[in-house]
Design an enzyme around this catalytic site. Structure first.
Site, short mmCIF file in Angstrom:
data_model
loop_
_atom_site.label_atom_id
_atom_site.label_comp_id
_atom_site.label_asym_id
_atom_site.label_seq_id
_atom_site.Cartn_x
_atom_site.Cartn_y
_atom_site.Cartn_z
N CYS A 78 0.82 -1.21 0.00
CA CYS A 78 0.00 0.00 0.00
C CYS A 78 0.86 1.27 0.00
O CYS A 78 1.46 1.58 -1.02
CB CYS A 78 -1.00 -0.06 1.15
SG CYS A 78 -2.44 0.96 0.83
N HIS A 170 -3.18 -5.18 1.86
CA HIS A 170 -2.41 -5.33 3.11
C HIS A 170 -2.23 -6.79 3.54
O HIS A 170 -2.98 -7.28 4.39
CB HIS A 170 -3.13 -4.58 4.24
CG HIS A 170 -3.04 -3.10 4.12
ND1 HIS A 170 -2.06 -2.36 4.74
CD2 HIS A 170 -3.79 -2.24 3.41
CE1 HIS A 170 -2.21 -1.08 4.44
NE2 HIS A 170 -3.26 -0.97 3.63
N GLU A 172 -0.23 -7.98 5.55
CA GLU A 172 0.14 -8.08 6.96
C GLU A 172 -1.08 -8.12 7.88
O GLU A 172 -0.95 -8.35 9.07
CB GLU A 172 1.08 -6.91 7.35
CG GLU A 172 0.42 -5.54 7.52
CD GLU A 172 0.13 -4.83 6.20
OE1 GLU A 172 0.16 -5.47 5.13
OE2 GLU A 172 -0.13 -3.61 6.26
N1 GLN Z 1 -3.46 6.40 1.03
C1 GLN Z 1 -2.21 6.14 1.66
C2 GLN Z 1 -1.08 6.90 0.98
O1 GLN Z 1 -1.28 7.49 -0.03
C3 GLN Z 1 -1.93 4.65 1.63
C4 GLN Z 1 -2.95 3.93 2.44
C5 GLN Z 1 -2.44 2.68 3.08
O2 GLN Z 1 -1.25 2.42 3.16
N2 GLN Z 1 -3.38 1.94 3.59
O3 GLN Z 1 -0.01 6.90 1.47
#
Ligand code: GLN
Length: 192
Positions: A78, A170, A172
């Site tokens: 992410c 995610h 994790e």
């Molecule tokens: N929206 C976040 C970003 O741009 C990422 C979101 C996440 O890691 N769950 O950094």
């Protein structure tokens, strides 16, 4: 083997719990010197802007970028995936630029639009994988060297280029260890 986890902000402890469950050693990376003792690094979910700014302030950013360019295997989830991508849609901010992908932040909407759904992992097709998406980015403009490892509704969500993998979800936050295991295999097979 010792796996580093970038631990400036975000879900780094969740990654560490998974590695511990797998019987692997890990260490939290907060300073430049922490990079000396690791054979691969995980960049967790959280806020990519905060992680970038903190690591730039600590000079960790440039040293990490150097090691990644020398082949240090990396797994970005992410926000971590955003940092590893080549560029960000409609943003002129610097990234670590390790994987030939243009990434769109928050492409699925806001926190309330977060969701989970089953996907198929190309390297482990025998059982569906429950992926959790939280303010997920979308991977766009994917370079020819980039390998598709999983998609969701025809959108790529797990990608690999050389020793680097990125997920828009995610891993994790689940008990399914398959993606972390895949990353460990990349580290073990590095240079072979
Ligand atoms: N929206 C976040 C970003 O741009 C990422 C979101 C996440 O890691 N769950 O950094």
């Amino acid at each position: 083997m010792n796996i580093g986890i970038l631990a400036l902000q975000g879900a780094f402890l969740e990654h560490q719990k998974i590695l511990t469950k797998m019987g692997l050693n890990s260490s939290l990376v907060k300073e430049t010197s922490d990079l000396d003792k690791i054979e691969g690094i995980i960049l967790p979910g959280g806020e990519s802007t905060s992680m970038r700014l903190i690591s730039q302030r600590k000079k960790l950013w440039s040293e990490l970028k150097l090691r990644l360019n020398l082949g240090l295997p990396a797994f970005g989830t992410c926000a971590g995936a955003i940092l590893l991508s080549k560029s960000i849609v409609e943003e002129d901010t610097e990234t670590l630029g390790l994987i030939d992908v243009q990434v769109k932040r928050n492409a699925y909407g806001r926190q309330v639009d977060s969701f989970d759904d089953f996907i198929d992992l190309k390297f482990s097709p025998e059982k569906a994988y429950l992926a959790i998406f939280i303010r997920a980015p979308r991977f766009e403009k994917i370079g020819p060297q980039v390998e598709l490892l999983a998609e969701h509704q025809n959108q790529p969500v797990l990608l690999r280029e050389k020793n680097v993998i990125i997920s828009s979800f995610h891993p994790e936050l689940t008990d399914d260890l398959r993606i972390h295991s895949y990353f460990i295999d990349i580290i073990k097979n590095k240079g072979r």
